[in-house]
Design a protein around this motif. Structure first.
Motif, PDB file in Angstrom:
ATOM      1  N   LYS A 655       0.840  -1.209   0.000  1.00  0.00           N
ATOM      2  CA  LYS A 655       0.000   0.000   0.000  1.00  0.00           C
ATOM      3  C   LYS A 655       0.870   1.251   0.000  1.00  0.00           C
ATOM      4  O   LYS A 655       0.592   2.220  -0.723  1.00  0.00           O
ATOM      5  CB  LYS A 655      -0.911   0.007   1.233  1.00  0.00           C
ATOM      6  N   ASN A 656       1.887   1.232   0.833  1.00  0.00           N
ATOM      7  CA  ASN A 656       2.780   2.386   0.932  1.00  0.00           C
ATOM      8  C   ASN A 656       3.453   2.669  -0.403  1.00  0.00           C
ATOM      9  O   ASN A 656       3.575   3.823  -0.836  1.00  0.00           O
ATOM     10  CB  ASN A 656       3.817   2.130   2.021  1.00  0.00           C
ATOM     11  N   ASP A 659       0.910   4.197  -2.788  1.00  0.00           N
ATOM     12  CA  ASP A 659       0.694   5.616  -2.471  1.00  0.00           C
ATOM     13  C   ASP A 659       1.803   6.484  -3.068  1.00  0.00           C
ATOM     14  O   ASP A 659       1.542   7.582  -3.586  1.00  0.00           O
ATOM     15  CB  ASP A 659       0.649   5.808  -0.951  1.00  0.00           C
ATOM     16  N   THR A 663       1.111   9.510  -5.657  1.00  0.00           N
ATOM     17  CA  THR A 663       1.456  10.890  -5.298  1.00  0.00           C
ATOM     18  C   THR A 663       2.730  11.379  -5.985  1.00  0.00           C
ATOM     19  O   THR A 663       3.006  12.578  -5.999  1.00  0.00           O
ATOM     20  CB  THR A 663       1.644  10.993  -3.780  1.00  0.00           C
ATOM     21  N   GLU A 684      -6.701   4.390  -5.872  1.00  0.00           N
ATOM     22  CA  GLU A 684      -6.435   3.021  -5.414  1.00  0.00           C
ATOM     23  C   GLU A 684      -7.142   1.996  -6.292  1.00  0.00           C
ATOM     24  O   GLU A 684      -6.600   0.927  -6.581  1.00  0.00           O
ATOM     25  CB  GLU A 684      -6.892   2.873  -3.955  1.00  0.00           C
TER      26      GLU A 684
END
Length: 737
Positions: A655-656, A659, A663, A684
């Motif tokens: 997930k990190n 992200d 971004t 997502e």
């Protein structure tokens, strides 16, 4: 050696030798005689000749001077490989014969004997602590150095001892006299061998007290014949619509057809004593079968309600098989069926058969190889009864002494056995019927290329250990394989060989649900799902081959459907994983049934029905994938779509990384090429199947650091786990350019 051209090592060595020879000749040029001898020696050559035959090797080493045309033999000889004429004949005929097969058979026999002797030694030690061994027998056993073994050049018999006049006397005379009286009462006034006393004692010990020396004889006797141990999955699959029975029936009449068939065989109708008719073809007359008793395996076809099926003429559908007398399977099943029918233990069954027919041969006739459970249950019943009748012989202190004697250096096992405080378990499960678990073959399983763990050994060096690949029967792998197969699926129109995949497969989620409820799928079934035919369309896989879908899930769900009162939502992925682990890891039949029973009780299922439906579940094959379970757990959430996709199921580290891709946050582990591919992924939900399909490097990048080739370009996960080597080389070349 110097003649090998274009070999830098040989050229370098040749140059070095020439330089050394030149220096040597400079120093010895004044000595003409020495130089002449030296040059002659250089012209001499040694040649080794080999004559390779089918079972021999001949050799000769010669020294030859080609300039002077002279030579001499330095040595010769031959080696003959012992080989019998039948092996030579098979070899000459081109048949592949393993020279180690016979040795392997002998090795197996030696291993069985050594383990039998080891069990006997352990029994000697325990029975000696209990004081059960007769004095003449115990005196010839070494209990100090070679624990439990007989003294050199001795092997006494527990039931026989030497008298003063060097004659052997039977020491259990009292029990023998009781047996003789029992035979006399049953009308058998004959000479009876002493050896039959063991069968009498096996029957007597089930209800009456016997001497401790007699009990020692019984226990040692069970070590000699333990029965056949069958692993889970080796038994034959039972068909509920087939009733297989074993009958010994008398043939009352034999009727032959008038004309032989096209093969020259004559059909005979054998009328059996119970009214059945057995039809059999034979080239030799069968009239001498009349009034004889034959063994038959009778298979009767049954309806679902248990009634016998009938043909169009109303006759019962029944088939016969008259096996050979040495048919091992028949003898085993027939003996087991007879013992079960008698509702007696093996010892009692043998003894009472001898009472009725003293001429009956026991070994090889009445009882041959049977399941181990028959002997195991009998010994348990004998020990339990003797402990009940003679508790003073089986105290807790004696039990602990026996455990300490057997496991002097194994305190952990001492503690475990002491908690049980059970002589029955010690004799039955820990010594006589102990079955060593199979050695782990984990080292032969392939390593995962994605997941590993690091640790430091005792020397302080960091070790990287890759995780082992996942079994193909694992539900995680089953789903992983299905998604992979689905994303690689393409549909073509046969008319112009056009790719119409996007027009046909509009909803992959629906297709996954269809495949997930099937054991396997072929081209016809898939095209039928989309209302297409094989005449107009084809897929990109082999057309006449079936491909596995959710094999394990369908096998489990089909058995659960037969169990009453199972909740509709019972088979969750977590529950399927737990049930799979039991089926996969437990190999012993008894332990498997115990594990199923505990599972049913824990989850409030009908215990009897659950165990009955799952105990015949076949063991899984030892096939493995390419990645570990840990890696597949990280891959699956990225491969799913629709209702099967869940953001929360994705690993926290993954997930990190996602992200950071969304971004644009800098991370040196994420390559610029990956960011270029993911430029349009802004949320997502865009990461369902990574929006590129399974082959794309993005899936691999968000899981962990990609494997890199030269120029720093990542190596993608292969299109198919079982891709052949040529395809892998092609992929590497493609991504290395």
């Amino acid at each position: 050696m110097f003649s090998q051209r274009n070999n830098p090592y040989c050229e370098l060595l040749s140059k070095f030798v020439r330089q050394k020879y030149a220096l040597f000749f400079d120093k010895t040029r004044k000595n003409a005689t020495f130089t002449k001898l030296f040059l002659k020696q250089l012209s001499m050559k040694k040649i080794l000749g080999l004559d390779l035959g089918t079972n021999s090797i001949g050799w000769a080493l010669i020294e030859n001077d080609f300039d002077a045309k002279q030579g001499r033999i330095l040595g010769l000889g031959s080696r003959i490989i012992p080989m019998s004429q039948d092996v030579l004949g098979n070899f000459d005929a081109g048949n592949s014969i393993s020279q180690t097969a016979e040795r392997t058979g002998y090795c197996g026999a030696r291993r069985l004997r050594e383990r039998c002797l080891l069990r006997r030694e352990r029994l000697h030690r325990v029975l000696n602590v209990l004081g059960f061994l007769p004095e003449h027998y115990a005196n010839l056993i070494d209990f100090e150095k070679r624990l439990g073994q007989f003294l050199d050049k001795t092997e006494p018999k527990i039931a026989w001892q030497k008298s003063e006049n060097e004659k052997h006397e039977f020491i259990f005379q009292k029990s023998f006299n009781e047996m003789v009286e029992d035979f006399r009462i049953n009308g058998q006034d004959i000479n009876i061998p002493y050896d039959w006393t063991i069968y009498y004692l096996r029957k007597k010990a089930l209800s009456k007290k016997i001497e401790k020396e007699e009990l020692a004889w019984l226990i040692l006797n069970f070590n000699q014949k333990r029965g056949y141990y069958q692993l889970r999955g080796e038994e034959e699959e039972e068909n509920p619509n087939k009733l297989v029975e074993f009958h010994s029936l008398k043939i009352v009449d034999v009727v032959a057809d008038e004309k032989p068939n096209s093969k020259g065989d004559i059909w005979y109708s054998l009328h059996l004593e119970n009214g059945w008719i057995y039809r059999r073809a034979s080239k030799t007359p069968l009239f001498d079968w009349k009034d004889k008793v034959r063994d038959f395996i009778v298979t009767t076809d049954l309806n679902d309600d248990g009634t016998v099926k009938t043909d169009s003429e109303g006759a019962e559908k029944r088939s016969f098989r008259a096996p050979k007398e040495d048919d091992w399977t028949l003898l085993k099943k027939k003996t087991e069926a007879d013992i079960d029918k008698s509702q007696k233990t093996v010892g009692t069954y043998i003894y009472e058969t001898l009472l009725q027919n003293p001429t009956q041969k026991i070994r090889g006739k009445l009882v041959r190889t049977i399941e181990r459970k028959f002997y195991k249950n009998e010994l348990k019943a004998i020990l339990q009864k003797q402990i009940e009748l003679q508790p003073e012989l089986f105290t807790e202190d004696l039990y602990n002494d026996c455990v300490r004697e057997l496991y002097r250096s194994n305190e952990a096992h001492q503690t475990d056995l002491s908690k049980r405080n059970c002589f029955v378990h010690l004799f039955v499960d820990d010594i006589i019927f102990y079955q060593r678990p199979l050695r782990s073959q984990k080292s032969s399983i392939g390593n995962c290329t994605l997941e590993f763990r690091k640790y430091k050994n005792k020397d302080g060096n960091e070790i990287t250990e890759y995780l082992k690949a996942i079994p193909k029967s694992n539900p995680y792998y089953q789903e992983f394989r299905l998604w992979q197969w689905l994303f690689n699926l393409k549909i073509y129109r046969k008319e112009d060989d056009a790719d119409v995949t996007e027009q046909v497969i509009t909803d992959k989620e629906n297709l996954f649900d269809f495949l997930n409820n099937r054991k396997e799928v072929d081209q016809k079934a898939l095209l039928k799902f989309y209302k297409l035919t094989e005449k107009t369309h084809r897929w990109n896989y082999v057309e006449d081959k079936k491909y596995p879908c959710n094999e394990i899930g369908t096998m489990i769900s089909s058995r659960l459907a037969k169990i009453e009162n199972v909740p509709a939502d019972f088979l969750t992925p977590e529950m399927e994983q737990k049930l799979w682990h039991i089926i996969y890891s437990v190999t012993d039949k008894n332990e498997f049934e115990k594990a199923l029973s505990k599972f049913a009780i824990k989850h409030n299922l009908d215990e009897t029905s659950f165990v009955e439906n799952f105990k015949k579940f076949p063991p899984f094959k030892s096939d493995y994938g390419a990645f570990s379970e840990k890696a597949i757990k990280k891959l699956l959430p990225l491969m799913r779509l629709g209702k099967h996709w869940n953001w929360e199921a994705i690993d926290a580290k993954v997930k990190n990384r996602i992200d950071k891709i969304i971004t644009g946050e800098y991370d040196d582990e994420i390559k610029n090429r990956v960011r270029e591919k993911a430029i349009h992924l802004t949320s997502e939900n865009d990461f369902q199947v990574c929006n590129y399909g399974w082959r794309n490097t993005l899936c691999m990048t968000v899981i962990r650091n990609p494997v890199t080739l030269k120029n720093g370009k990542p190596l993608p996960i292969w299109k198919n786990i079982s891709t052949n080597l040529n395809n892998i080389r092609y992929e590497i070349r493609l991504w290395s350019k």
